[in-house]
Write a protein that holds these residues in place. Structure first.
Motif, short mmCIF file in Angstrom:
data_model
loop_
_atom_site.label_atom_id
_atom_site.label_comp_id
_atom_site.label_asym_id
_atom_site.label_seq_id
_atom_site.Cartn_x
_atom_site.Cartn_y
_atom_site.Cartn_z
N GLY A 44 1.70 -2.45 -11.48
CA GLY A 44 2.89 -2.84 -10.73
C GLY A 44 2.62 -2.70 -9.25
N TYR A 45 3.69 -2.66 -8.47
CA TYR A 45 3.56 -2.49 -7.02
C TYR A 45 3.82 -1.05 -6.63
CZ TYR A 45 3.31 -7.48 -6.13
OH TYR A 45 2.92 -8.79 -6.09
N LEU A 46 3.06 -0.57 -5.65
CA LEU A 46 3.28 0.74 -5.06
C LEU A 46 3.55 0.53 -3.58
CD1 LEU A 46 3.35 3.81 -5.37
CD2 LEU A 46 0.88 3.83 -4.94
N TYR A 47 4.70 1.01 -3.14
CA TYR A 47 5.12 0.90 -1.75
C TYR A 47 4.95 2.25 -1.07
CZ TYR A 47 7.42 -3.44 -3.14
OH TYR A 47 7.68 -4.70 -3.61
N SER A 48 4.77 2.23 0.25
CA SER A 48 4.66 3.47 1.02
C SER A 48 5.23 3.22 2.41
CB SER A 48 3.20 3.91 1.11
OG SER A 48 3.09 5.17 1.73
N HIS A 49 6.06 4.15 2.88
CA HIS A 49 6.57 4.11 4.25
C HIS A 49 5.74 5.09 5.06
CE1 HIS A 49 9.78 1.75 2.72
NE2 HIS A 49 10.45 2.74 2.17
N VAL A 50 5.09 4.59 6.11
CA VAL A 50 4.19 5.42 6.91
C VAL A 50 4.58 5.29 8.37
CG1 VAL A 50 1.78 5.81 7.56
CG2 VAL A 50 2.33 5.06 5.25
N THR A 74 6.39 -0.47 6.30
CA THR A 74 6.29 -0.48 4.85
C THR A 74 4.97 -1.10 4.45
OG1 THR A 74 8.68 -0.64 4.61
CG2 THR A 74 7.36 -1.27 2.69
N LEU A 75 4.24 -0.39 3.60
CA LEU A 75 2.99 -0.86 3.06
C LEU A 75 3.17 -1.11 1.56
CD1 LEU A 75 0.68 1.83 4.70
CD2 LEU A 75 1.36 -0.37 5.66
N ARG A 76 2.35 -2.00 1.02
CA ARG A 76 2.45 -2.29 -0.41
C ARG A 76 1.06 -2.57 -0.95
NH1 ARG A 76 5.57 -7.56 -2.33
NH2 ARG A 76 3.66 -8.48 -1.53
N ARG A 77 0.88 -2.16 -2.22
CA ARG A 77 -0.39 -2.42 -2.90
C ARG A 77 -0.10 -2.73 -4.36
NH1 ARG A 77 -4.44 -0.40 -6.18
NH2 ARG A 77 -6.56 -0.41 -5.38
#
Length: 167
Positions: free
Chosen positions: A120-126, A162-165
């Motif tokens: 799935g998708y993994l989001y991260s706020h950095v 916001t980053l996404r992988r």
């Protein structure tokens, strides 16, 4: 070694607070500026515990991922449902353990664990100024998708991106 905790009983809260001590001290100084420093930290840790107990671990799918080195927690992060995937938040490494690759090891192990469970998708706020975290995320395939962080409660932080992988 990766530790996955789905409840407070599955983690050492004292060790977790050592990982987050620096952030807890910063938050406490802002929230309770008139309290003595020792009391500030105790109050921040009490709030952290209450959040985990009353909110985070009651959220279906909420998981704590911890990197343990020689029986000591050195890095940690939380995962919770977000949009069409999961949100990675509160990635932190204990100050005395930084610059040893523990955050990267934790992220790599977490990504592998998520892949085993279907991806799935993994989001991260950095933080936009957090070059170390942005660098590690970039090396692991995260792409910047927004210049803002929009949290699950709808609040917005323009100091973060916001980053996404895809996992």
């Amino acid at each position: 070694m990766l530790i996955i905790a789905r409840s407070l009983r599955e983690l050492s809260f004292g060790q977790l607070m050592q990982v987050y001590e620096e952030g807890n001290l910063e938050n406490a100084a802002q929230l309770w500026p008139d309290a003595p420093p020792g009391q500030q930290l105790a109050m921040a840790e009490q709030e952290f515990y209450a959040y985990l107990q009353q909110v985070f671990f009651k959220t279906p799918g909420g998981v704590y991922c911890i990197w343990e080195q020689e029986h000591t927690y050195v890095s940690a992060l939380r995962l919770e449902p977000y949009r069409d995937g999961l949100l990675l938040e509160a990635l932190e490494t204990a100050p005395g353990q930084r610059r040893r690759g523990y955050a990267r090891s934790l992220l790599e192990a977490t990504l592998a664990w998520l892949k085993e469970r279907g991806g799935g998708y993994l989001y991260s706020h950095v933080g936009k100024k957090n070059t170390a975290s942005l660098g590690v995320h970039g090396q692991l395939g995260f792409e910047r998708i927004s210049e803002l962080a929009v949290y699950a409660d709808g609040s917005v932080n323009d100091c973060c991106c916001t980053l996404r992988r895809k996992v």
